[in-house]
Design an enzyme around this catalytic site. Structure first.
Site, PDB file in Angstrom:
ATOM      1  N   SER A 129       0.905  -1.263  -0.087  1.00 21.90           N
ATOM      2  CA  SER A 129      -0.086   0.161   0.058  1.00 21.90           C
ATOM      3  C   SER A 129       0.869   1.219  -0.143  1.00 21.90           C
ATOM      4  O   SER A 129       2.075   1.239   0.477  1.00 21.90           O
ATOM      5  CB  SER A 129      -0.965   0.003   1.458  1.00 21.90           C
ATOM      6  N   TYR A 153      -1.625  -1.186  10.992  1.00 26.35           N
ATOM      7  CA  TYR A 153      -1.959  -1.783   9.655  1.00 26.35           C
ATOM      8  C   TYR A 153      -0.921  -1.441   8.776  1.00 26.35           C
ATOM      9  O   TYR A 153      -0.332  -2.337   8.101  1.00 26.35           O
ATOM     10  CB  TYR A 153      -2.972  -1.047   8.959  1.00 26.35           C
ATOM     11  N   LYS A 157       2.093  -3.835   6.593  1.00 27.12           N
ATOM     12  CA  LYS A 157       2.602  -3.966   5.209  1.00 27.12           C
ATOM     13  C   LYS A 157       4.023  -3.839   5.230  1.00 27.12           C
ATOM     14  O   LYS A 157       4.799  -4.441   4.168  1.00 27.12           O
ATOM     15  CB  LYS A 157       2.070  -2.787   4.550  1.00 27.12           C
TER      16      LYS A 157
HETATM   17  P1  NAD Z   1     -11.208  -6.547   1.559  1.00 30.12           P
HETATM   18  O1  NAD Z   1     -11.259  -6.731   3.227  1.00 30.12           O
HETATM   19  O2  NAD Z   1     -12.293  -6.369   0.554  1.00 30.12           O
HETATM   20  O3  NAD Z   1     -10.409  -8.105   1.027  1.00 30.12           O
HETATM   21  C1  NAD Z   1      -9.758  -8.758   1.829  1.00 30.12           C
HETATM   22  C2  NAD Z   1     -10.300 -10.291   1.923  1.00 30.12           C
HETATM   23  O4  NAD Z   1      -9.253 -11.099   2.659  1.00 30.12           O
HETATM   24  C3  NAD Z   1     -11.499 -10.362   2.521  1.00 30.12           C
HETATM   25  O5  NAD Z   1     -12.386 -11.123   1.764  1.00 30.12           O
HETATM   26  C4  NAD Z   1     -11.233 -11.235   3.812  1.00 30.12           C
HETATM   27  O6  NAD Z   1     -12.525 -11.902   4.186  1.00 30.12           O
HETATM   28  C5  NAD Z   1      -9.996 -12.102   3.486  1.00 30.12           C
HETATM   29  N1  NAD Z   1      -9.060 -12.479   4.749  1.00 30.12           N
HETATM   30  C6  NAD Z   1      -8.529 -11.635   5.683  1.00 30.12           C
HETATM   31  N2  NAD Z   1      -7.961 -12.261   6.653  1.00 30.12           N
HETATM   32  C7  NAD Z   1      -7.927 -13.482   6.006  1.00 30.12           C
HETATM   33  C8  NAD Z   1      -7.259 -14.738   6.431  1.00 30.12           C
HETATM   34  N3  NAD Z   1      -6.587 -14.626   7.574  1.00 30.12           N
HETATM   35  N4  NAD Z   1      -7.421 -15.906   5.754  1.00 30.12           N
HETATM   36  C9  NAD Z   1      -8.339 -16.034   4.627  1.00 30.12           C
HETATM   37  N5  NAD Z   1      -8.922 -14.819   4.206  1.00 30.12           N
HETATM   38  C10 NAD Z   1      -8.801 -13.563   4.763  1.00 30.12           C
HETATM   39  O7  NAD Z   1      -9.890  -5.613   1.204  1.00 30.12           O
HETATM   40  P2  NAD Z   1      -9.332  -5.068  -0.162  1.00 30.12           P
HETATM   41  O8  NAD Z   1      -9.911  -3.589  -0.196  1.00 30.12           O
HETATM   42  O9  NAD Z   1      -9.847  -6.035  -1.147  1.00 30.12           O
HETATM   43  O10 NAD Z   1      -7.839  -5.274  -0.102  1.00 30.12           O
HETATM   44  C11 NAD Z   1      -7.309  -6.263  -0.496  1.00 30.12           C
HETATM   45  C12 NAD Z   1      -5.641  -6.065   0.115  1.00 30.12           C
HETATM   46  O11 NAD Z   1      -5.055  -4.855  -0.421  1.00 30.12           O
HETATM   47  C13 NAD Z   1      -5.342  -5.899   1.277  1.00 30.12           C
HETATM   48  O12 NAD Z   1      -4.209  -6.779   1.891  1.00 30.12           O
HETATM   49  C14 NAD Z   1      -5.088  -4.684   1.754  1.00 30.12           C
HETATM   50  O13 NAD Z   1      -4.634  -4.377   2.606  1.00 30.12           O
HETATM   51  C15 NAD Z   1      -4.542  -4.172   0.478  1.00 30.12           C
HETATM   52  N6  NAD Z   1      -4.738  -2.647   0.137  1.00 30.12           N
HETATM   53  C16 NAD Z   1      -6.191  -2.338   0.105  1.00 30.12           C
HETATM   54  C17 NAD Z   1      -6.267  -1.131  -0.261  1.00 30.12           C
HETATM   55  C18 NAD Z   1      -7.792  -0.153  -0.517  1.00 30.12           C
HETATM   56  O14 NAD Z   1      -7.835   0.800  -0.201  1.00 30.12           O
HETATM   57  N7  NAD Z   1      -8.945  -1.188  -0.609  1.00 30.12           N
HETATM   58  C19 NAD Z   1      -5.248   0.130  -0.353  1.00 30.12           C
HETATM   59  C20 NAD Z   1      -3.887  -0.514  -0.387  1.00 30.12           C
HETATM   60  C21 NAD Z   1      -3.746  -1.913   0.090  1.00 30.12           C
HETATM   61  N1  UFG Z   2     -12.060  11.885   3.793  1.00 27.71           N
HETATM   62  C1  UFG Z   2     -13.066  12.773   3.883  1.00 27.71           C
HETATM   63  N2  UFG Z   2     -14.368  12.303   4.577  1.00 27.71           N
HETATM   64  C2  UFG Z   2     -14.472  10.779   4.888  1.00 27.71           C
HETATM   65  C3  UFG Z   2     -13.435  10.013   4.356  1.00 27.71           C
HETATM   66  C4  UFG Z   2     -12.189  10.594   3.849  1.00 27.71           C
HETATM   67  O1  UFG Z   2     -13.041  13.906   3.701  1.00 27.71           O
HETATM   68  O2  UFG Z   2     -15.329  10.588   5.211  1.00 27.71           O
HETATM   69  C5  UFG Z   2     -10.982  12.374   3.048  1.00 27.71           C
HETATM   70  C6  UFG Z   2      -9.600  12.041   3.900  1.00 27.71           C
HETATM   71  O3  UFG Z   2      -9.332  13.105   4.716  1.00 27.71           O
HETATM   72  C7  UFG Z   2      -8.640  11.924   2.774  1.00 27.71           C
HETATM   73  C8  UFG Z   2      -9.292  11.632   1.468  1.00 27.71           C
HETATM   74  O4  UFG Z   2     -10.740  11.772   1.894  1.00 27.71           O
HETATM   75  O5  UFG Z   2      -8.161  13.195   2.390  1.00 27.71           O
HETATM   76  C9  UFG Z   2      -9.205   9.921   1.123  1.00 27.71           C
HETATM   77  O6  UFG Z   2      -9.456   9.252   2.382  1.00 27.71           O
HETATM   78  P1  UFG Z   2      -9.484   7.761   2.336  1.00 27.71           P
HETATM   79  O7  UFG Z   2      -9.844   7.160   3.842  1.00 27.71           O
HETATM   80  O8  UFG Z   2     -10.450   7.317   1.426  1.00 27.71           O
HETATM   81  O9  UFG Z   2      -8.187   7.290   1.881  1.00 27.71           O
HETATM   82  P2  UFG Z   2      -6.604   7.385   2.542  1.00 27.71           P
HETATM   83  O10 UFG Z   2      -5.757   7.804   1.549  1.00 27.71           O
HETATM   84  O11 UFG Z   2      -6.739   8.132   3.967  1.00 27.71           O
HETATM   85  O12 UFG Z   2      -6.347   5.891   2.976  1.00 27.71           O
HETATM   86  C10 UFG Z   2      -6.447   4.806   2.291  1.00 27.71           C
HETATM   87  C11 UFG Z   2      -6.452   3.545   3.000  1.00 27.71           C
HETATM   88  C12 UFG Z   2      -5.164   3.419   3.506  1.00 27.71           C
HETATM   89  C13 UFG Z   2      -4.054   3.246   2.399  1.00 27.71           C
HETATM   90  C14 UFG Z   2      -4.366   4.366   1.442  1.00 27.71           C
HETATM   91  C15 UFG Z   2      -3.380   4.347   0.331  1.00 27.71           C
HETATM   92  O13 UFG Z   2      -7.402   3.659   3.982  1.00 27.71           O
HETATM   93  O14 UFG Z   2      -5.142   2.141   4.291  1.00 27.71           O
HETATM   94  O15 UFG Z   2      -5.672   4.516   1.330  1.00 27.71           O
HETATM   95  O16 UFG Z   2      -3.712   3.252  -0.314  1.00 27.71           O
HETATM   96  F1  UFG Z   2      -3.073   3.182   3.054  1.00 27.71           F
END
Ligand code: NAD
Ligand code: UFG
Length: 350
Positions: A129, A153, A157
């Site tokens: 991330s 978190y 990572k």
């Molecule tokens: P998500 O929660 O929708 O998907 C993660 C999946 O992993 C879920 O279906 C959950 O049930 C499963 N899971 C969790 N722990 C498990 C375990 N111990 N065994 C088996 N399954 C398990 O999340 P997402 O948004 O699809 O994110 C996927 C990956 O990408 C994550 O590792 C997250 O940290 C990373 N990521 C997400 C974002 C974001 O903004 N969505 C940004 C950067 C990185």
């Molecule tokens: N924001 C608002 N109101 C809300 C939610 C968010 O104003 O209710 C603003 C935040 O302050 C920020 C922007 O919208 O300026 C984006 O916020 P997000 O929470 O959607 O995303 P972040 O960039 O803060 O963080 C997300 C994930 C992190 C990850 C990162 C980069 O939560 O775990 O994206 O992938 F690391």
């Protein structure tokens, strides 16, 4: 069938979109997910959307920390590579429950790597991330930036990235790609699969979506005094289908015997403010999003966006979609599935 890929966390938001792109790309795909933060309906819909290719999808409800169950799966099937999404991802929850995050994300990954090594499957793509850049001093963020974690978190990572580097260093047969995602939003254009967060969403786009369908009254804008064009925070939003395609490019890159352990940003390279995102969503949906201007959210960075040069050059991948398509598709999902994969709460008794 081209190759057999194991996708951990494949029932989740990014995982389900990637599984669909894999199937459509001719890969056989096995999903392992404990369904802690996802629904089996997502798997069913991916299968439907994949049409004929859907028969090459299998689902296994397994917790990654259940080593005997994982061993059984690897004994039955030979995987060419693993895409590892499974993990917990809510920043606020990780601050409240650090041990839950360290246990799930670290033990899950270590168990997976041990089982992969034991079965001679040493090709891995891991979901990292942009959070590993902490609060970047300058933008765009390049892969060489100093890394830091600002919450548990993020520390999981960073730690998993280090584990991957160590494992590959100790055994050069491993080929590992670490993908640092910026802000994934949007859904498949069909609107049949999407993000379905439990409880009140933390992230901007799912929050806006729930306001648009009337589940939440207004959006709080966290911070209006940032040094940006309209005072609100800037992020690099990337369409989840582009992100999913980035994983296919990464898989192809794993064919390079010299890859070692390499890291790539997946973003668009463009920054968008909160208010710009709200305006784009209002335009796409025709819905007004009531706003409440609030103070900065603790821990938030001011401006984060990616340098995309390395991924473009080495993965031959570039995001195709802009915020218009992200909002259009998000609205398609929201309007068809206002309660995600579930049903609305039963309020008839109250
Ligand atoms: P998500 O929660 O929708 O998907 C993660 C999946 O992993 C879920 O279906 C959950 O049930 C499963 N899971 C969790 N722990 C498990 C375990 N111990 N065994 C088996 N399954 C398990 O999340 P997402 O948004 O699809 O994110 C996927 C990956 O990408 C994550 O590792 C997250 O940290 C990373 N990521 C997400 C974002 C974001 O903004 N969505 C940004 C950067 C990185
Ligand atoms: N924001 C608002 N109101 C809300 C939610 C968010 O104003 O209710 C603003 C935040 O302050 C920020 C922007 O919208 O300026 C984006 O916020 P997000 O929470 O959607 O995303 P972040 O960039 O803060 O963080 C997300 C994930 C992190 C990850 C990162 C980069 O939560 O775990 O994206 O992938 F690391």
């Amino acid at each position: 069938m081209e190759k057999n890929i194991l996708v951990t966390g494949g029932a989740g938001y990014i995982g389900s979109h990637t599984v669909l792109q894999l199937l459509l790309g001719g890969y056989a795909t096995a999903v392992v997910d404990n369904l802690d933060n996802s629904s089996p309906v997502a798997i069913r819909r991916v299968k439907e959307l994949a049409g004929d290719h859907g028969r090459f999808l299998t689902f296994h409800q397994i917790d990654l920390r259940d080593k005997p169950a994982l061993e059984r799966l690897f004994s039955r099937t030979k995987f060419d590579a693993v895409i590892h999404f499974a993990g917990l991802k809510a920043v606020g929850e990780s601050v409240e429950k650090p041990l839950l995050y360290y246990n799930n994300n670290l033990f899950g990954t270590i168990t997976l790597l041990e089982v992969m090594a034991a079965h001679g499957c040493k090709n891995l793509v891991f979901s990292s991330s942009a959070t590993v850049y902490g609060w970047p001093k300058v933008v765009p963020c390049t892969e060489e930036f100093p890394l830091s974690a600002v919450n548990p978190y993020g520390r999981t990572k960073l730690c998993i990235e280090d584990i991957c580097r160590d494992v590959q260093h100790a055994d050069p047969e491993w080929r590992i790609i670490l993908l640092r995602y910026f802000n994934p939003v949007g859904t498949h254009p069909s609107g049949h699969i999407g993000e379905d967060p439990c409880g009140i969403p933390n992230n901007l786009m799912p929050y806006i979506q729930q306001v648009a369908v009337g589940r939440l009254p207004h959006l709080q804008v966290y911070g209006t005094d940032y040094n940006t064009k309209d005072g609100t925070g800037v992020r690099d939003y990337i369409h989840v289908v582009d992100l999913a395609d980035g994983h296919i490019s990464a898989l192809q890159k794993l064919d390079d015997p010299k890859i070692g352990c390499e890291v790539y940003n997946l973003g668009t390279g463009k920054g968008t403010t909160v208010l710009e995102m709200v305006a784009a969503f209002e335009k796409a949906s025709g819905k007004k999003i009531p706003l409440v201007m609030a103070g900065r959210r603790p821990g938030d960075a001011e401006i984060v966006y990616a340098s995309t040069e390395k991924a473009e050059r080495e993965l031959k991948w570039k995001a195709k979609y802009g915020i218009e398509e992200m909002c259009r598709d998000q609205w398609s999902w929201a309007s068809k599935n206002p309660y995600g994969y579930g049903s609305p709460p039963d309020t008839s008794q109250s």
